[in-house]
Design a protein around this motif. Sequence first.
Motif, short mmCIF file in Angstrom:
data_model
loop_
_atom_site.label_atom_id
_atom_site.label_comp_id
_atom_site.label_asym_id
_atom_site.label_seq_id
_atom_site.Cartn_x
_atom_site.Cartn_y
_atom_site.Cartn_z
N LEU A 102 0.80 -1.22 0.00
CA LEU A 102 0.00 0.00 0.00
C LEU A 102 0.83 1.27 0.00
O LEU A 102 0.35 2.33 -0.41
CB LEU A 102 -0.91 0.03 1.24
CG LEU A 102 -1.81 -1.17 1.47
CD1 LEU A 102 -2.61 -0.98 2.74
CD2 LEU A 102 -2.70 -1.44 0.28
N ASP A 103 2.07 1.18 0.44
CA ASP A 103 2.89 2.36 0.70
C ASP A 103 3.24 3.13 -0.57
O ASP A 103 3.95 2.65 -1.43
CB ASP A 103 4.18 1.93 1.40
CG ASP A 103 5.14 3.08 1.61
OD1 ASP A 103 4.67 4.17 1.98
OD2 ASP A 103 6.34 2.89 1.37
N GLY A 104 2.75 4.37 -0.64
CA GLY A 104 3.06 5.24 -1.77
C GLY A 104 4.29 6.10 -1.54
O GLY A 104 4.72 6.82 -2.43
N SER A 105 4.88 6.02 -0.35
CA SER A 105 6.04 6.86 -0.02
C SER A 105 7.36 6.22 -0.45
O SER A 105 8.35 6.92 -0.62
CB SER A 105 6.09 7.15 1.48
OG SER A 105 6.47 5.98 2.21
N GLY A 106 7.37 4.89 -0.54
CA GLY A 106 8.61 4.19 -0.84
C GLY A 106 9.47 3.91 0.38
O GLY A 106 10.56 3.36 0.26
N PHE A 107 8.99 4.24 1.57
CA PHE A 107 9.76 4.03 2.80
C PHE A 107 9.58 2.64 3.38
O PHE A 107 10.49 2.10 4.00
CB PHE A 107 9.39 5.07 3.87
CG PHE A 107 9.70 6.49 3.47
CD1 PHE A 107 10.90 6.83 2.89
CD2 PHE A 107 8.78 7.50 3.70
CE1 PHE A 107 11.19 8.14 2.53
CE2 PHE A 107 9.05 8.81 3.35
CZ PHE A 107 10.26 9.13 2.76
N VAL A 108 8.39 2.05 3.26
CA VAL A 108 8.08 0.76 3.89
C VAL A 108 8.70 -0.37 3.07
O VAL A 108 8.46 -0.47 1.87
CB VAL A 108 6.56 0.56 4.03
CG1 VAL A 108 6.25 -0.80 4.65
CG2 VAL A 108 5.93 1.68 4.84
N ARG A 109 9.48 -1.22 3.74
CA ARG A 109 10.14 -2.34 3.07
C ARG A 109 9.49 -3.67 3.38
O ARG A 109 9.31 -4.49 2.50
CB ARG A 109 11.63 -2.40 3.46
CG ARG A 109 12.43 -1.28 2.89
CD ARG A 109 12.45 -1.39 1.37
NE ARG A 109 13.13 -0.29 0.75
CZ ARG A 109 12.64 0.43 -0.23
NH1 ARG A 109 11.46 0.17 -0.72
NH2 ARG A 109 13.33 1.41 -0.76
N SER A 110 9.17 -3.93 4.66
CA SER A 110 8.56 -5.21 5.03
C SER A 110 8.09 -5.16 6.48
O SER A 110 8.50 -4.29 7.25
CB SER A 110 9.55 -6.37 4.86
OG SER A 110 10.67 -6.21 5.72
N LEU A 111 7.27 -6.12 6.82
CA LEU A 111 6.85 -6.29 8.21
C LEU A 111 7.91 -7.11 8.92
O LEU A 111 8.28 -8.19 8.46
CB LEU A 111 5.49 -7.01 8.27
CG LEU A 111 4.99 -7.34 9.67
CD1 LEU A 111 4.61 -6.07 10.43
CD2 LEU A 111 3.80 -8.29 9.60
N GLU A 112 8.41 -6.60 10.02
CA GLU A 112 9.38 -7.33 10.84
C GLU A 112 8.67 -8.21 11.86
O GLU A 112 9.02 -9.35 12.06
CB GLU A 112 10.31 -6.34 11.56
CG GLU A 112 11.31 -6.97 12.49
CD GLU A 112 12.38 -7.77 11.78
OE1 GLU A 112 12.98 -8.65 12.43
OE2 GLU A 112 12.64 -7.55 10.57
N LYS A 113 7.63 -7.63 12.49
CA LYS A 113 6.94 -8.35 13.55
C LYS A 113 5.56 -7.75 13.73
O LYS A 113 5.40 -6.53 13.80
CB LYS A 113 7.75 -8.20 14.85
CG LYS A 113 7.15 -8.86 16.05
CD LYS A 113 8.06 -8.63 17.26
CE LYS A 113 7.22 -8.55 18.50
NZ LYS A 113 7.94 -8.05 19.63
N GLY A 114 4.56 -8.61 13.81
CA GLY A 114 3.21 -8.13 14.07
C GLY A 114 2.16 -9.03 13.46
O GLY A 114 2.43 -9.78 12.53
#
Length: 156
Positions: free
Chosen positions: A34-46
Amino acid sequence: MTTSDTKITVEKTINASSDAVFDVLSNPHRHVDLDGSGFVRSLEKGDRITKSGQQFVMNMTGDHMGGEYQVDNHVTGFDPNHLIAWKTAPRGTEPPGWEWLWELESQGSDSTLVRQTYDWSGVTDQDLLTKIGFPLVKQEQLEDTLNRLDQAVTGS
């Protein structure tokens, strides 16, 4: 779209039920899509978000933080099929004051008005405000996020 000195709100009508939209938003595994910023790479934990007070950890990247970093996301609002919100903080720290808020308004059984707000009004640390250069995520990137959400929910 609304913009102020401390927040940006964008909205889009998605041709899907609010529960279908909420299903995607409440799953942190989907946030990289969903990330349109390009900052999010992956879920680490959750895990899937089911209540306020939960936390999930994301792997991120950005020049503003010197490259790769992690954030803790503290869920601050949860109302199934209506609202989900979280405050973001550098890993292992308390949230310094910015929040992501998603509001869903059903427009019938197969249409939902989605409103996304990026609010940094709670940031009081002047050094942080200067370092990050709020708004870090721009209106166009938020609109791209809504378009990506639309694609993730409807497949089109």
